[in-house]
Design a protein around this motif. Structure first.
Motif, PDB file in Angstrom:
ATOM      1  N   LEU A 154      -0.559   0.483   2.232  1.00  0.00           N
ATOM      2  CA  LEU A 154       0.252   1.505   2.896  1.00  0.00           C
ATOM      3  C   LEU A 154       1.664   1.014   3.188  1.00  0.00           C
ATOM      4  O   LEU A 154       2.595   1.804   3.332  1.00  0.00           O
ATOM      5  CB  LEU A 154      -0.421   1.945   4.200  1.00  0.00           C
ATOM      6  CG  LEU A 154      -1.747   2.702   4.060  1.00  0.00           C
ATOM      7  CD1 LEU A 154      -2.458   2.788   5.405  1.00  0.00           C
ATOM      8  CD2 LEU A 154      -1.500   4.096   3.503  1.00  0.00           C
ATOM      9  N   LEU A 155       1.825  -0.315   3.261  1.00  0.00           N
ATOM     10  CA  LEU A 155       3.142  -0.893   3.559  1.00  0.00           C
ATOM     11  C   LEU A 155       4.001  -1.021   2.310  1.00  0.00           C
ATOM     12  O   LEU A 155       5.140  -1.493   2.394  1.00  0.00           O
ATOM     13  CB  LEU A 155       2.968  -2.264   4.226  1.00  0.00           C
ATOM     14  CG  LEU A 155       2.138  -2.268   5.522  1.00  0.00           C
ATOM     15  CD1 LEU A 155       2.034  -3.676   6.086  1.00  0.00           C
ATOM     16  CD2 LEU A 155       2.723  -1.321   6.550  1.00  0.00           C
ATOM     17  N   LYS A 156       3.441  -0.678   1.170  1.00  0.00           N
ATOM     18  CA  LYS A 156       4.153  -0.596  -0.106  1.00  0.00           C
ATOM     19  C   LYS A 156       4.989  -1.847  -0.387  1.00  0.00           C
ATOM     20  O   LYS A 156       4.455  -2.940  -0.520  1.00  0.00           O
ATOM     21  CB  LYS A 156       5.000   0.679  -0.136  1.00  0.00           C
ATOM     22  CG  LYS A 156       4.156   1.946  -0.036  1.00  0.00           C
ATOM     23  CD  LYS A 156       5.009   3.193  -0.095  1.00  0.00           C
ATOM     24  CE  LYS A 156       4.132   4.435   0.022  1.00  0.00           C
ATOM     25  NZ  LYS A 156       4.933   5.680   0.019  1.00  0.00           N
ATOM     26  N   GLU A 157       6.304  -1.704  -0.492  1.00  0.00           N
ATOM     27  CA  GLU A 157       7.166  -2.827  -0.872  1.00  0.00           C
ATOM     28  C   GLU A 157       7.124  -3.970   0.139  1.00  0.00           C
ATOM     29  O   GLU A 157       7.536  -5.089  -0.179  1.00  0.00           O
ATOM     30  CB  GLU A 157       8.610  -2.335  -1.018  1.00  0.00           C
ATOM     31  CG  GLU A 157       8.804  -1.281  -2.095  1.00  0.00           C
ATOM     32  CD  GLU A 157      10.205  -0.694  -2.072  1.00  0.00           C
ATOM     33  OE1 GLU A 157      11.126  -1.374  -1.570  1.00  0.00           O
ATOM     34  OE2 GLU A 157      10.393   0.432  -2.540  1.00  0.00           O
ATOM     35  N   CYS A 158       6.632  -3.689   1.342  1.00  0.00           N
ATOM     36  CA  CYS A 158       6.570  -4.719   2.386  1.00  0.00           C
ATOM     37  C   CYS A 158       5.147  -5.209   2.635  1.00  0.00           C
ATOM     38  O   CYS A 158       4.873  -5.839   3.658  1.00  0.00           O
ATOM     39  CB  CYS A 158       7.162  -4.169   3.685  1.00  0.00           C
ATOM     40  SG  CYS A 158       8.906  -3.722   3.583  1.00  0.00           S
ATOM     41  N   SER A 159       4.228  -4.916   1.722  1.00  0.00           N
ATOM     42  CA  SER A 159       2.832  -5.320   1.912  1.00  0.00           C
ATOM     43  C   SER A 159       2.599  -6.791   1.618  1.00  0.00           C
ATOM     44  O   SER A 159       1.577  -7.357   2.004  1.00  0.00           O
ATOM     45  CB  SER A 159       1.915  -4.474   1.021  1.00  0.00           C
ATOM     46  OG  SER A 159       2.147  -4.770  -0.349  1.00  0.00           O
ATOM     47  N   GLY A 160       3.534  -7.414   0.880  1.00  0.00           N
ATOM     48  CA  GLY A 160       3.364  -8.804   0.492  1.00  0.00           C
ATOM     49  C   GLY A 160       2.534  -8.984  -0.756  1.00  0.00           C
ATOM     50  O   GLY A 160       2.284 -10.117  -1.180  1.00  0.00           O
ATOM     51  N   LYS A 161       2.088  -7.882  -1.379  1.00  0.00           N
ATOM     52  CA  LYS A 161       1.273  -7.983  -2.588  1.00  0.00           C
ATOM     53  C   LYS A 161       2.155  -8.061  -3.834  1.00  0.00           C
ATOM     54  O   LYS A 161       2.071  -9.013  -4.612  1.00  0.00           O
ATOM     55  CB  LYS A 161       0.318  -6.796  -2.667  1.00  0.00           C
ATOM     56  CG  LYS A 161      -0.784  -6.855  -1.619  1.00  0.00           C
ATOM     57  CD  LYS A 161      -1.812  -5.748  -1.837  1.00  0.00           C
ATOM     58  CE  LYS A 161      -2.990  -5.889  -0.888  1.00  0.00           C
ATOM     59  NZ  LYS A 161      -4.017  -4.844  -1.108  1.00  0.00           N
ATOM     60  N   ALA A 162       2.979  -7.071  -4.039  1.00  0.00           N
ATOM     61  CA  ALA A 162       3.870  -7.093  -5.208  1.00  0.00           C
ATOM     62  C   ALA A 162       5.011  -8.078  -5.020  1.00  0.00           C
ATOM     63  O   ALA A 162       5.489  -8.683  -5.984  1.00  0.00           O
ATOM     64  CB  ALA A 162       4.423  -5.688  -5.464  1.00  0.00           C
ATOM     65  N   ASP A 163       5.454  -8.257  -3.795  1.00  0.00           N
ATOM     66  CA  ASP A 163       6.552  -9.170  -3.476  1.00  0.00           C
ATOM     67  C   ASP A 163       6.144 -10.039  -2.304  1.00  0.00           C
ATOM     68  O   ASP A 163       6.188  -9.614  -1.151  1.00  0.00           O
ATOM     69  CB  ASP A 163       7.818  -8.372  -3.136  1.00  0.00           C
ATOM     70  CG  ASP A 163       8.976  -9.266  -2.704  1.00  0.00           C
ATOM     71  OD1 ASP A 163       8.907 -10.498  -2.938  1.00  0.00           O
ATOM     72  OD2 ASP A 163       9.950  -8.745  -2.122  1.00  0.00           O
TER      73      ASP A 163
END
Length: 304
Positions: A154-163
């Motif tokens: 749900l945190l999208k760009e701030c989830s720590g997964k992709a970045d």
């Protein structure tokens, strides 16, 4: 020699006088009365102390603090949370923001999917804001209550997964924000759009406590750049409330909001204030984390 004998005899007779049957100057009956008095005296003191403690415990709940006056609810906190509420780093230099990134990664581990798999402890509460999730009274025999899952995606760009650098490497840092836990607290959304600042109105939804970040000084507004919010709406959805406490909801996860700053002016001390809005959310000059927080973000160019 006779004087020494008399002296020795006086000392010995004080310890035990065989003629009067006295030990240390008192008869057995006298010692018994003194011993009995102090046993009864200290026994009464202990009984009064235990009784007052038991009476006090009867007024306390195992599930909810009787008094919550140390910190006025609710507090708004963020991750990373550096000393002096100042974040300063240089674009492209990992060592300057490594501590911030590490702190955010550790914080979000509790929100990993594998931590929320147990269906006896967690349930899905939806990805749109809804009303409160009632799970019974605090003082009841219902036992441990379930908690709502919160997916990191749900945190999208701030989830720590992709970045896994949370935008710091590109100079577009994220903050992870949460409302502090208050047992049985039900935050109430703003009554209408008119009760919140105009800039925060796009974040207003039913069943949501909206959050909005702005510059501390109006003349610096053009230096902040676009701000994006990720989560279940741009705020805190009501279905995650109320919180039932550590005994009844030990696995509880607060809903999060990720705030991404896309273009803060470089080499400038950007002072930002983030606030949540609700009918029962107040602010205090004495407690700067009550319903809001201030932070200074300085993003430096590599050549600086």
């Amino acid at each position: 020699m006779s004087a020494n004998k008399d002296g020795d005899g006086g000392w010995k007779s004080f310890i035990w006088n065989s003629d009067k049957k006295e030990f240390l100057g008192r008869t057995g009956g006298s010692w018994f009365k003194i011993f009995s008095f102090y046993v009864i005296f200290y026994g009464c003191l202990a009984g009064i102390f235990i009784g007052t403690i038991q009476a006090m415990l009867l007024t306390l709940s195992n599930y909810k603090p009787t008094y919550q006056d140390r910190v006025a609810p609710p507090g708004l906190s963020h991750t990373p949370r550096p000393d002096k509420a100042e974040i300063s780093f240089t674009i492209g230099k990992d060592e300057t923001y490594e501590a911030y990134v590490s702190h955010m990664g550790e914080f979000l581990k509790a929100y990993n999917d594998e931590k929320q798999e147990d269906s006896s402890k967690f349930e899905d509460c939806g990805d749109i804001p809804k009303t409160y999730t009632e799970r019974g009274e605090l003082e009841s025999t219902d036992g441990v209550r379930k908690a709502c899952r919160f997916n990191r995606d749900l945190l999208k760009e701030c989830s720590g997964k992709a970045d896994d650098q949370f935008g710091f490497r590109e100079g577009k840092p994220c903050l992870i924000v949460k409302l502090n836990r208050i047992v049985n607290f039900r935050p109430r959304p703003p009554a209408s759009n008119d009760s919140i600042p105009e800039a925060a109105r796009p974040n207003f939804q039913n069943h949501l406590i909206p959050i909005h970040c702005s510059t501390k000084r109006e003349e610096e507004a053009d230096k902040l750049g676009p701000v994006e919010y990720f989560g279940i709406g741009a705020g805190f959805p009501l279905q995650y409330y109320p919180y039932y406490g550590k005994l009844l909801q030990p696995q509880y996860l607060q809903p999060l909001v990720a705030i991404k700053f896309h273009n803060i002016t470089r080499d400038f001390d950007m002072r930002i204030e983030c606030k949540v809005y609700g009918q029962n959310i107040d602010y205090s000059e004495k407690d700067r984390s009550q319903g809001r927080f201030d932070i200074k973000i300085t993003i430096k160019n590599p050549s600086s």
